[in-house]
Scaffold this active site. Structure first.
Site, mmCIF file in Angstrom:
data_model
loop_
_atom_site.group_PDB
_atom_site.id
_atom_site.type_symbol
_atom_site.label_atom_id
_atom_site.label_comp_id
_atom_site.label_asym_id
_atom_site.label_seq_id
_atom_site.Cartn_x
_atom_site.Cartn_y
_atom_site.Cartn_z
ATOM 1 N N CYS A 1 0.891 -1.175 0.000
ATOM 2 C CA CYS A 1 0.000 0.000 0.000
ATOM 3 C C CYS A 1 0.922 1.216 0.000
ATOM 4 O O CYS A 1 1.129 1.857 1.026
ATOM 5 C CB CYS A 1 -0.919 -0.007 1.208
ATOM 6 S SG CYS A 1 -1.953 -1.480 1.355
ATOM 7 N N GLY B 1 6.874 7.378 0.126
ATOM 8 C CA GLY B 1 7.999 7.683 1.011
ATOM 9 C C GLY B 1 8.724 6.437 1.479
ATOM 10 O O GLY B 1 9.962 6.367 1.455
ATOM 11 N N CYS C 1 -0.227 3.721 11.023
ATOM 12 C CA CYS C 1 0.029 4.984 11.731
ATOM 13 C C CYS C 1 -1.095 5.189 12.751
ATOM 14 O O CYS C 1 -1.790 6.199 12.740
ATOM 15 C CB CYS C 1 0.163 6.158 10.765
ATOM 16 S SG CYS C 1 -1.186 6.362 9.599
#
Length: 448
Positions: free
Chosen positions: A257, A262, A377
């Site tokens: 994903c 980054g 996260c």
């Protein structure tokens, strides 16, 4: 000709429009994108301040008016209250904010009819501010500026750290750079920035925290790919995927994903691999391409649903998989203060089900002896410890290796240190490193 500064009342109108959009269920990002460019920096600063103080503002508004005014007027009123309720830390003196909020109400068609009401509420607030604030102190939503269900979940999940998490969420996050060590050493990059008058503090293995945020165009070497903007906690992912030593090719890695890329780029910085980056959104895949191009890196990028391997998998098992799973984003609230007001309690279970689906779909694609790094996260245990415990209970060939686990958001740098649960300046994450037992057979394409 010098341009005149934008009047504060216009900035307040723009910030109120962002709050109104968030209340309608829209992210602050597209709402800010609609703000005129000359107003956008100020609107973002003010609206983020408002979102970090919205619980208090709404409690104060209930003290001032038992029934809310129409949505546009209520957004402007709560914007002013959020900015002015606490003199320390307010961006402007409370009297100035109140005066300019009334001016903003007068000048907008959607709030003009409520101008007198807004004026009366705010003038009373100025007269009775201390008593009104004291009357809201016992309200946990006003005290912590998070929804009640969120506060209760944190108390249950992190009984010794829930206050620390909420306090961190209500502070602004720093701007952290990840140094591309293929191009430049961290110490050398810090010296280059210092020579340009940019003060930084090292964090983790690859990070530099800027003393003050800057537009990326003003950061030496950004355009050349020397650095990227990435939170110190997020920088742990790539090293966990690659392992303690960079593998020798051929080495197959999947970033399941991946957007905006980054972590994909960081993996490519650390090791020469055959790297496949997936994302379900073609437009977001373009962001991955752009990030890789700026850094001078390569990976195969494909628009596909990682949870449906039959639509994209070629049958070649992976040595390592990064699953940065969709989640509530409850660990990055200090960067995205709208998240707490957009999420609903029911979202936690729905997203946990998505995470389980992705884990179950990707695990068979891993080679025996390979590692899958599961990351969110989030600070909610339903998306971390509990999700992995459930996975391990149904996959006897999976072994949980030592790893960070729940990384709680913290403010304050630990020079040269790795982000952890004790110190550092980083967002909240969860990491689990799962290793596949040598006897577990990989899937075949027909099984996927």
């Amino acid at each position: 000709m010098l341009s005149l500064p934008t009047p504060l009342w216009r900035q307040l109108q723009a910030a109120a429009s962002v709050l109104a959009a968030v209340r309608r269920g829209e992210s602050a990002t597209p709402a800010l994108a609609r703000v005129p460019s000359e107003l956008r920096p100020a609107a973002q600063a003010l609206s983020f301040h408002v979102l970090r103080n919205l619980g208090r503002a709404e409690a104060l508004r209930k003290q001032l008016a038992k029934r809310p005014p129409p949505p546009a007027a209520d957004a402007l009123l709560c914007t002013a209250l959020a900015l002015a309720w606490q003199e320390e830390g307010a961006p402007y003196p409370p009297f100035t904010l109140v005066d300019q909020a009334v001016e903003a109400a007068k000048r907008a068609p959607e709030t003009k009819a409520q101008q007198a009401f807004i004026n009366a509420c705010l003038r009373r607030f100025l007269r009775e501010r201390e008593a009104l604030v004291a009357a809201t102190d016992k309200d946990p939503v006003a005290r912590w500026n998070h929804p009640k269900w969120w506060i209760e979940r944190l108390k249950k999940d992190h009984p010794r750290a829930w206050e620390q998490i909420l306090e961190a969420n209500n502070a602004a996050a720093p701007m952290t750079l990840r140094v591309n060590t293929r191009r430049v050493a961290v110490a050398d990059m810090q010296a280059r920035l210092e020579a340009a008058g940019i003060a930084t503090t090292p964090v983790g293995q690859f990070g530099l925290i800027l003393e003050r945020p800057l537009p990326v165009g003003e950061i030496p070497g950004f355009g050349e790919g020397w650095v990227s903007v990435q939170d110190a906690g997020a920088q742990l992912a790539a090293a966990l995927v690659v392992g303690s030593a960079a593998p020798n090719p051929p080495y197959e890695i999947l970033d399941a994903c991946a957007a905006p890329g980054g972590k994909t780029a960081h993996i490519a910085e650390l090791a020469d691999t055959r790297l496949l980056a997936l994302d379900v959104d073609p437009a977001r895949c373009e962001r991955i391409h752009q990030n890789l191009e700026r850094l001078g890196l390569k990976a195969q990028v494909q628009a596909a649903d990682a949870g449906e391997p039959a639509t994209w998998w070629n049958g070649q098992s992976f040595d390592a998989i990064l699953l940065d799973a969709p989640c509530t984003a409850s660990g990055i609230v200090r960067r995205h203060p709208d998240v707490r007001w957009l999420r609903r309690e029911s979202d936690v279970a729905q997203l946990a089900a998505q995470q389980a689906r992705l884990l179950d779909a990707l695990w068979p694609l891993l080679k025996a002896g390979g590692r899958l790094v599961y990351c969110t996260c989030s600070v909610f245990k339903a998306e971390g410890d509990e999700r992995i415990a459930a996975f391990l209970a149904h996959n006897i060939g999976a072994v949980l290796r030592p790893g960070p686990g729940h990384l709680l958001p913290r403010n304050g740098a630990k020079p040269g240190g790795v982000p952890d649960n004790e110190a550092g300046d980083h967002d909240g994450f969860y990491y689990a490193v799962l290793e596949k037992g040598a006897l577990e057979a990989p899937a075949r394409p027909a099984d996927a």
